[in-house]
Design a protein around this motif. Structure first.
Motif, PDB file in Angstrom:
ATOM      1  N   MET A   4       0.815  -1.133  -0.172  1.00 35.71           N
ATOM      2  CA  MET A   4       0.090  -0.062   0.098  1.00 35.71           C
ATOM      3  C   MET A   4       1.071   1.300   0.056  1.00 35.71           C
ATOM      4  O   MET A   4       1.832   1.273   0.714  1.00 35.71           O
ATOM      5  N   ASP A   5       0.598   2.169  -0.991  1.00 37.91           N
ATOM      6  CA  ASP A   5       1.537   3.477  -1.034  1.00 37.91           C
ATOM      7  C   ASP A   5       1.010   4.491  -0.025  1.00 37.91           C
ATOM      8  O   ASP A   5      -0.007   5.085   0.036  1.00 37.91           O
ATOM      9  N   GLN A   6       1.883   4.554   1.222  1.00 35.77           N
ATOM     10  CA  GLN A   6       1.375   5.581   2.328  1.00 35.77           C
ATOM     11  C   GLN A   6       2.214   6.951   2.058  1.00 35.77           C
ATOM     12  O   GLN A   6       3.282   7.091   2.565  1.00 35.77           O
ATOM     13  N   TYR A   7       1.734   7.619   0.811  1.00 39.10           N
ATOM     14  CA  TYR A   7       2.396   8.860   0.620  1.00 39.10           C
ATOM     15  C   TYR A   7       2.253   9.829   1.588  1.00 39.10           C
ATOM     16  O   TYR A   7       3.034  10.930   1.312  1.00 39.10           O
ATOM     17  N   LEU A   8       1.348   9.645   2.483  1.00 40.11           N
ATOM     18  CA  LEU A   8       1.176  10.571   3.541  1.00 40.11           C
ATOM     19  C   LEU A   8       2.006  10.393   4.817  1.00 40.11           C
ATOM     20  O   LEU A   8       1.389  11.207   5.924  1.00 40.11           O
ATOM     21  N   GLN A   9       2.737   9.403   4.666  1.00 34.38           N
ATOM     22  CA  GLN A   9       3.203   8.888   6.062  1.00 34.38           C
ATOM     23  C   GLN A   9       3.962  10.079   6.737  1.00 34.38           C
ATOM     24  O   GLN A   9       4.826  10.914   6.025  1.00 34.38           O
TER      25      GLN A   9
ATOM     26  N   LYS B 270      -9.608   7.565   4.149  1.00 38.08           N
ATOM     27  CA  LYS B 270      -8.598   7.540   2.890  1.00 38.08           C
ATOM     28  C   LYS B 270      -6.977   8.194   3.101  1.00 38.08           C
ATOM     29  O   LYS B 270      -6.120   7.464   2.886  1.00 38.08           O
TER      30      LYS B 270
ATOM     31  N   GLU C 118      -5.458   5.738   5.480  1.00 39.42           N
ATOM     32  CA  GLU C 118      -4.848   4.582   4.524  1.00 39.42           C
ATOM     33  C   GLU C 118      -3.559   4.965   3.996  1.00 39.42           C
ATOM     34  O   GLU C 118      -2.858   4.272   3.780  1.00 39.42           O
ATOM     35  N   LYS C 119      -3.395   6.366   3.609  1.00 45.67           N
ATOM     36  CA  LYS C 119      -2.190   6.710   2.946  1.00 45.67           C
ATOM     37  C   LYS C 119      -1.044   7.331   3.946  1.00 45.67           C
ATOM     38  O   LYS C 119      -0.411   7.735   3.461  1.00 45.67           O
TER      39      LYS C 119
ATOM     40  N   ASN D  50     -10.039   9.967  -2.324  1.00 42.51           N
ATOM     41  CA  ASN D  50      -9.022   9.828  -3.217  1.00 42.51           C
ATOM     42  C   ASN D  50      -8.614  11.061  -3.773  1.00 42.51           C
ATOM     43  O   ASN D  50      -7.357  11.165  -3.896  1.00 42.51           O
TER      44      ASN D  50
ATOM     45  N   ALA E 120      -6.759  12.924  -0.784  1.00 40.20           N
ATOM     46  CA  ALA E 120      -5.497  12.466  -0.777  1.00 40.20           C
ATOM     47  C   ALA E 120      -4.419  13.085  -1.650  1.00 40.20           C
ATOM     48  O   ALA E 120      -3.227  13.277  -1.415  1.00 40.20           O
TER      49      ALA E 120
ATOM     50  N   SER F  62      -1.100  15.504  -1.121  1.00 38.74           N
ATOM     51  CA  SER F  62       0.329  14.812  -1.231  1.00 38.74           C
ATOM     52  C   SER F  62       1.338  15.976  -1.917  1.00 38.74           C
ATOM     53  O   SER F  62       0.918  17.178  -2.508  1.00 38.74           O
TER      54      SER F  62
END
Length: 248
Positions: free
Chosen positions: A1-6, A26, A29-30, A222, A225, A229
């Protein structure tokens, strides 16, 4: 899973259920930590539990966005308990629908107080912090009624038009501080509220959508998110329809 908001922290107003909860899920999830905020504590805590059960992290902060002190407390709690506030999603809203000639001053004021002034409160509370850090992502939820109006919704349409103007103005003032500000115009979304419409009305609404189905809160999430980003760092002052090609 692409967690680009980590590593990011996102506050979503009106996120106890419906579109707001879908957005919060969502973003979690990111990879973002989430501030769930709603005037309904039961809904908010249930929403937070769903995020935590899915492996996400968050807190609940009660807030009536029509009160500036609640908006400031929301921002302060995010910073104090989660370490920052990177993303603000202004989703909280109410309806007090009536024909114009029957609309009371209270009907008008209550909708403007939450749907427009509430957005200002939250943005104002976050602005100083985001400007000091020179980073921020703000996404405001508007409505197609801002452009076309809607029978029985003079208060709601006026507020949502104001949200678009507020979005564009804030974006112009804060672009050099690396703060983006955009607005989303959702289409007909499948939520607890819309499921209450009569079947015939549902068919009529879906019949206006090019893609042939109602949207989901995840569809809105979506887009938000993405706008939250780093890939969207050069996108600001935009108004984006997420409606499956809905013809109004």
């Amino acid at each position: 899973m692409d967690q680009y908001l980590q590593g990011k922290v996102a506050a979503v107003t009106g996120s106890g259920r419906g579109i707001g909860l879908g957005i919060a899920k969502k973003l979690a999830e990111k990879g973002a930590s989430i501030v769930i905020s709603d005037v309904n504590e039961e809904n908010a805590r249930n929403g937070l539990a769903q995020i935590e059960e899915a492996g996400g992290k968050g807190i609940y902060v009660p807030a009536d966005v029509s009160k500036y002190e609640d908006a400031q407390n929301l921002v302060d709690a995010a910073i104090k308990e989660l370490g920052s506030l990177d993303i603000l999603v202004n989703n909280a809203g109410i309806n007090r629908d009536k024909m114009f000639h029957k609309m009371s001053l209270e009907d008008w004021n209550s909708v403007i107080a939450v749907n427009l002034t509430g957005v200002f409160h939250c943005m104002r509370a976050a602005a100083g912090y985001m400007r000091e850090r020179e980073y921020g992502r703000i996404i405001n939820i508007s409505s197609a009624s801002y452009l076309n109006g809607n029978i029985g919704q003079a208060n709601y349409a006026a507020a949502k038009a104001g949200v678009v103007a507020l979005t564009k103005t804030f974006a112009k003032e804060n672009g050099k501080k690396n703060i983006t500000c955009n607005a989303i115009v959702p289409g007909f979304i499948d939520t607890e509220m819309t499921r209450g419409v009569p079947p015939k009305a549902w068919e009529i609404m879906v019949g206006k959508i090019s893609m042939g189905r109602a949207g989901t809160p995840e569809d809105i999430g979506n887009m938000i998110a993405f706008l939250a980003s780093d890939e969207a760092s050069y996108i600001t002052q935009g108004v984006f329809e997420v409606g499956g090609g809905m013809v109004l």
